[in-house]
Design a protein around this motif. Sequence first.
Motif, mmCIF file in Angstrom:
data_model
loop_
_atom_site.group_PDB
_atom_site.id
_atom_site.type_symbol
_atom_site.label_atom_id
_atom_site.label_comp_id
_atom_site.label_asym_id
_atom_site.label_seq_id
_atom_site.Cartn_x
_atom_site.Cartn_y
_atom_site.Cartn_z
ATOM 1 N N ARG A 95 0.844 -1.192 0.000
ATOM 2 C CA ARG A 95 0.000 0.000 0.000
ATOM 3 C C ARG A 95 0.883 1.246 0.000
ATOM 4 O O ARG A 95 1.982 1.237 0.540
ATOM 5 N N ASP A 99 -1.954 5.666 2.092
ATOM 6 C CA ASP A 99 -3.221 4.995 1.776
ATOM 7 C C ASP A 99 -3.789 4.360 3.041
ATOM 8 O O ASP A 99 -3.196 3.434 3.586
ATOM 9 N N ARG A 101 -7.088 3.273 3.212
ATOM 10 C CA ARG A 101 -8.320 2.535 2.907
ATOM 11 C C ARG A 101 -8.253 1.138 3.517
ATOM 12 O O ARG A 101 -7.172 0.601 3.722
ATOM 13 N N ARG A 105 -10.465 -3.277 0.405
ATOM 14 C CA ARG A 105 -10.608 -2.441 -0.799
ATOM 15 C C ARG A 105 -9.312 -2.404 -1.595
ATOM 16 O O ARG A 105 -9.317 -2.560 -2.810
ATOM 17 N N THR A 106 -8.205 -2.147 -0.898
ATOM 18 C CA THR A 106 -6.932 -2.020 -1.617
ATOM 19 C C THR A 106 -6.528 -3.339 -2.261
ATOM 20 O O THR A 106 -6.078 -3.360 -3.406
ATOM 21 N N LYS A 107 -6.726 -4.438 -1.550
ATOM 22 C CA LYS A 107 -6.316 -5.736 -2.093
ATOM 23 C C LYS A 107 -7.200 -6.162 -3.256
ATOM 24 O O LYS A 107 -6.708 -6.672 -4.263
ATOM 25 N N GLU A 109 -8.796 -4.269 -5.297
ATOM 26 C CA GLU A 109 -8.437 -3.417 -6.435
ATOM 27 C C GLU A 109 -7.231 -3.995 -7.191
ATOM 28 O O GLU A 109 -7.239 -4.080 -8.418
#
Length: 163
Positions: A95, A99, A101, A105-107, A109
Amino acid sequence: MTDSNSLPLAVFDLDNTLADTAHRQRFLETKPRDWDGFFAAAPQDPPIAEGIALVLQSARECEVVYLTGRPERCRRDTLAWLAAQGLPEGRVYMRRNDDRRPARRTKLEILRRLARTREIRVLVDDDELVCEDAERAGFRVVRARWTAQSAELKVAQEREGRT
C-alpha cells in the motif's frame, strides 16, 4: 520451457499468513498505536510453516505474487524477510504510505487489476473481510487460519487501513 507470463498467479498475503506477527502485537495495544514500532519489528517475524509450505507448493505451477497491506516504506525489510525464508522471488504489492483505505478495498483493487491479464489461481489471506470480498468477486480463496486472530490487528486492517 514455460513462459512465466503464461503461468497462473498464486497471490499471498504476508502478515499472519506467511509471517507470524504475534511478537509485535504489543505495539498495537498502546494508545495511540505505535505503527513505527509495529513495522520496525517485522524483520524478526518467525515464518509460519503452513503458509511457507503453501507458497513453495504453489510455486511449482504458478508465479507467486505477494500482496500485503504493509506500507511501501517497509519494502526493503519485506524483501529481505522473504529472501531469508527462501521464498520464491515475486512481485510485491504494497500500500502507498498515505493509503488508509481498508485492506479489503486495496487488495481487491489490485486483484482485479492483475486478473485483467492473468489467471489468478488462488489468493491466500488471513483477513476474513478480504477473503469474503475476494470470493464474492469470483476469486478462489484459501483462508490462512493458522495463527491466533488479534483483535487489534483486525481493527488496524479494517478501520485504520494500516496493514
